[in-house]
Design a protein around this motif. Structure first.
Motif, short mmCIF file in Angstrom:
data_model
loop_
_atom_site.label_atom_id
_atom_site.label_comp_id
_atom_site.label_asym_id
_atom_site.label_seq_id
_atom_site.Cartn_x
_atom_site.Cartn_y
_atom_site.Cartn_z
N VAL A 24 0.85 -1.19 0.00
CA VAL A 24 0.00 0.00 0.00
C VAL A 24 0.89 1.24 0.00
CG1 VAL A 24 -1.78 1.29 1.22
CG2 VAL A 24 -1.82 -1.21 1.24
N ILE A 25 0.83 2.00 -1.07
CA ILE A 25 1.64 3.21 -1.20
C ILE A 25 0.83 4.38 -0.66
CG2 ILE A 25 2.83 4.76 -2.79
CD1 ILE A 25 3.20 2.37 -4.64
N PRO A 26 1.32 5.04 0.41
CA PRO A 26 0.54 6.16 0.97
C PRO A 26 0.42 7.31 -0.02
CG PRO A 26 2.75 6.10 1.90
CD PRO A 26 2.59 4.84 1.08
N LYS A 27 -0.69 8.00 0.06
CA LYS A 27 -0.93 9.16 -0.78
C LYS A 27 0.08 10.25 -0.43
CE LYS A 27 -4.54 12.49 -2.00
NZ LYS A 27 -5.93 12.96 -1.73
N PRO A 28 0.73 10.82 -1.44
CA PRO A 28 1.73 11.87 -1.14
C PRO A 28 1.09 13.06 -0.43
CG PRO A 28 1.21 11.81 -3.48
CD PRO A 28 0.58 10.59 -2.87
N THR A 29 1.77 13.57 0.59
CA THR A 29 1.24 14.71 1.33
C THR A 29 1.70 16.01 0.70
OG1 THR A 29 3.16 14.65 2.82
CG2 THR A 29 1.20 13.42 3.48
N TYR A 30 0.85 17.03 0.79
CA TYR A 30 1.17 18.33 0.23
C TYR A 30 2.15 19.06 1.13
CZ TYR A 30 0.66 23.21 -1.15
OH TYR A 30 0.92 24.50 -1.54
N GLU A 31 3.16 19.67 0.56
CA GLU A 31 4.12 20.47 1.30
C GLU A 31 4.14 21.88 0.71
OE1 GLU A 31 8.86 20.55 2.58
OE2 GLU A 31 7.99 18.78 1.64
N ALA A 32 3.83 22.87 1.53
CA ALA A 32 3.76 24.24 1.05
C ALA A 32 5.13 24.70 0.55
CB ALA A 32 3.27 25.17 2.16
N LYS A 33 5.13 25.36 -0.60
CA LYS A 33 6.36 25.95 -1.13
C LYS A 33 6.45 27.38 -0.63
CE LYS A 33 9.01 26.74 -5.37
NZ LYS A 33 10.22 26.18 -4.75
N LEU A 34 7.40 27.65 0.23
CA LEU A 34 7.47 28.92 0.94
C LEU A 34 8.67 29.74 0.47
CD1 LEU A 34 6.67 27.42 4.44
CD2 LEU A 34 5.09 28.65 2.96
#
Length: 210
Positions: A24-34
């Motif tokens: 089971v490949i976890p859904k990629p999490t969003y990382e804010a581009k700052l």
């Protein structure tokens, strides 16, 4: 007999296939581009900060004055470009967000976003401790700290643009671009006992964090 052996092989393969565990490949999490950068002239010399070059990064923080309800509490937001390798540092302080703490020491996300989008009085004026205004703090390579002054007769300006809310698993942010020019002082209160430097054509890209 040959038919039975063939059938047994087919059933055996099917059984082994059904026992294979699927990864089971976890859904990629969003990382804010700052954004993290600074360009400007300090005492006539070009000063540039680029993220991760010479260890520079953006460190968002805040100063809180939490009062018991029903008294309102307030927050001043800091965005600091600093380095673990150099003494140089430049910081923008912006205040104040007024809110009722209730069950949290942080204001609601809606209040945080609203403060930057429409809660700041324009034009933004330089104020001591950023009290309903802005304050710039700069530390040079020798460790001397220079601060903007509320009682300054010299030309100065501050413009806050490109405000954009963003969030990820680590928190909520307000990205911005600040453009400014002003004099900074070792003693921002008493004009008789202070040294001064000039910052011109400054562009500070950073973010505040809720």
């Amino acid at each position: 007999m040959k038919y039975i052996n063939t059938l047994s092989i087919i059933l055996g393969v099917a059984f082994l296939t059904s026992c294979v565990k699927h990864e089971v490949i976890p859904k990629p999490t969003y990382e804010a581009k700052l954004p993290v950068s600074f360009t400007g002239n300090i005492q006539g010399a070009k000063f540039v900060i680029i993220e991760d070059i010479k260890g520079f990064y953006c460190n968002p923080s805040q100063a809180q004055e939490i009062l018991p309800s029903p008294q309102p509490s307030k927050i001043t937001y800091y965005s600091t470009l600093e380095s673990d390798q150099k003494q140089d540092m430049i910081q923008i302080r912006l205040g104040n967000l007024i809110y009722s703490p209730n069950n949290s020491t942080m204001p609601p996300v809606e209040d945080f976003n609203e403060f930057f989008k429409s809660g700041i009085t324009m034009p933004i004026e330089y104020k001591t401790d950023a009290e309903d205004g802005v304050e710039i703090v700069y530390r040079d390579s020798q460790g001397t700290v220079w601060t903007s002054s509320e009682v300054d007769g010299q030309p100065q300006y501050f413009e806050l643009t490109n405000l954009e809310a963003d969030s990820d698993d680590n928190g909520q942010y307000m990205k911005f671009v600040a453009k400014f020019g002003l004099s900074l002082y070792t003693n921002p209160v008493d004009p008789l006992f202070r040294d001064t430097i000039e910052i011109e054509n400054a562009i500070f890209e950073g973010y505040f964090k809720r």
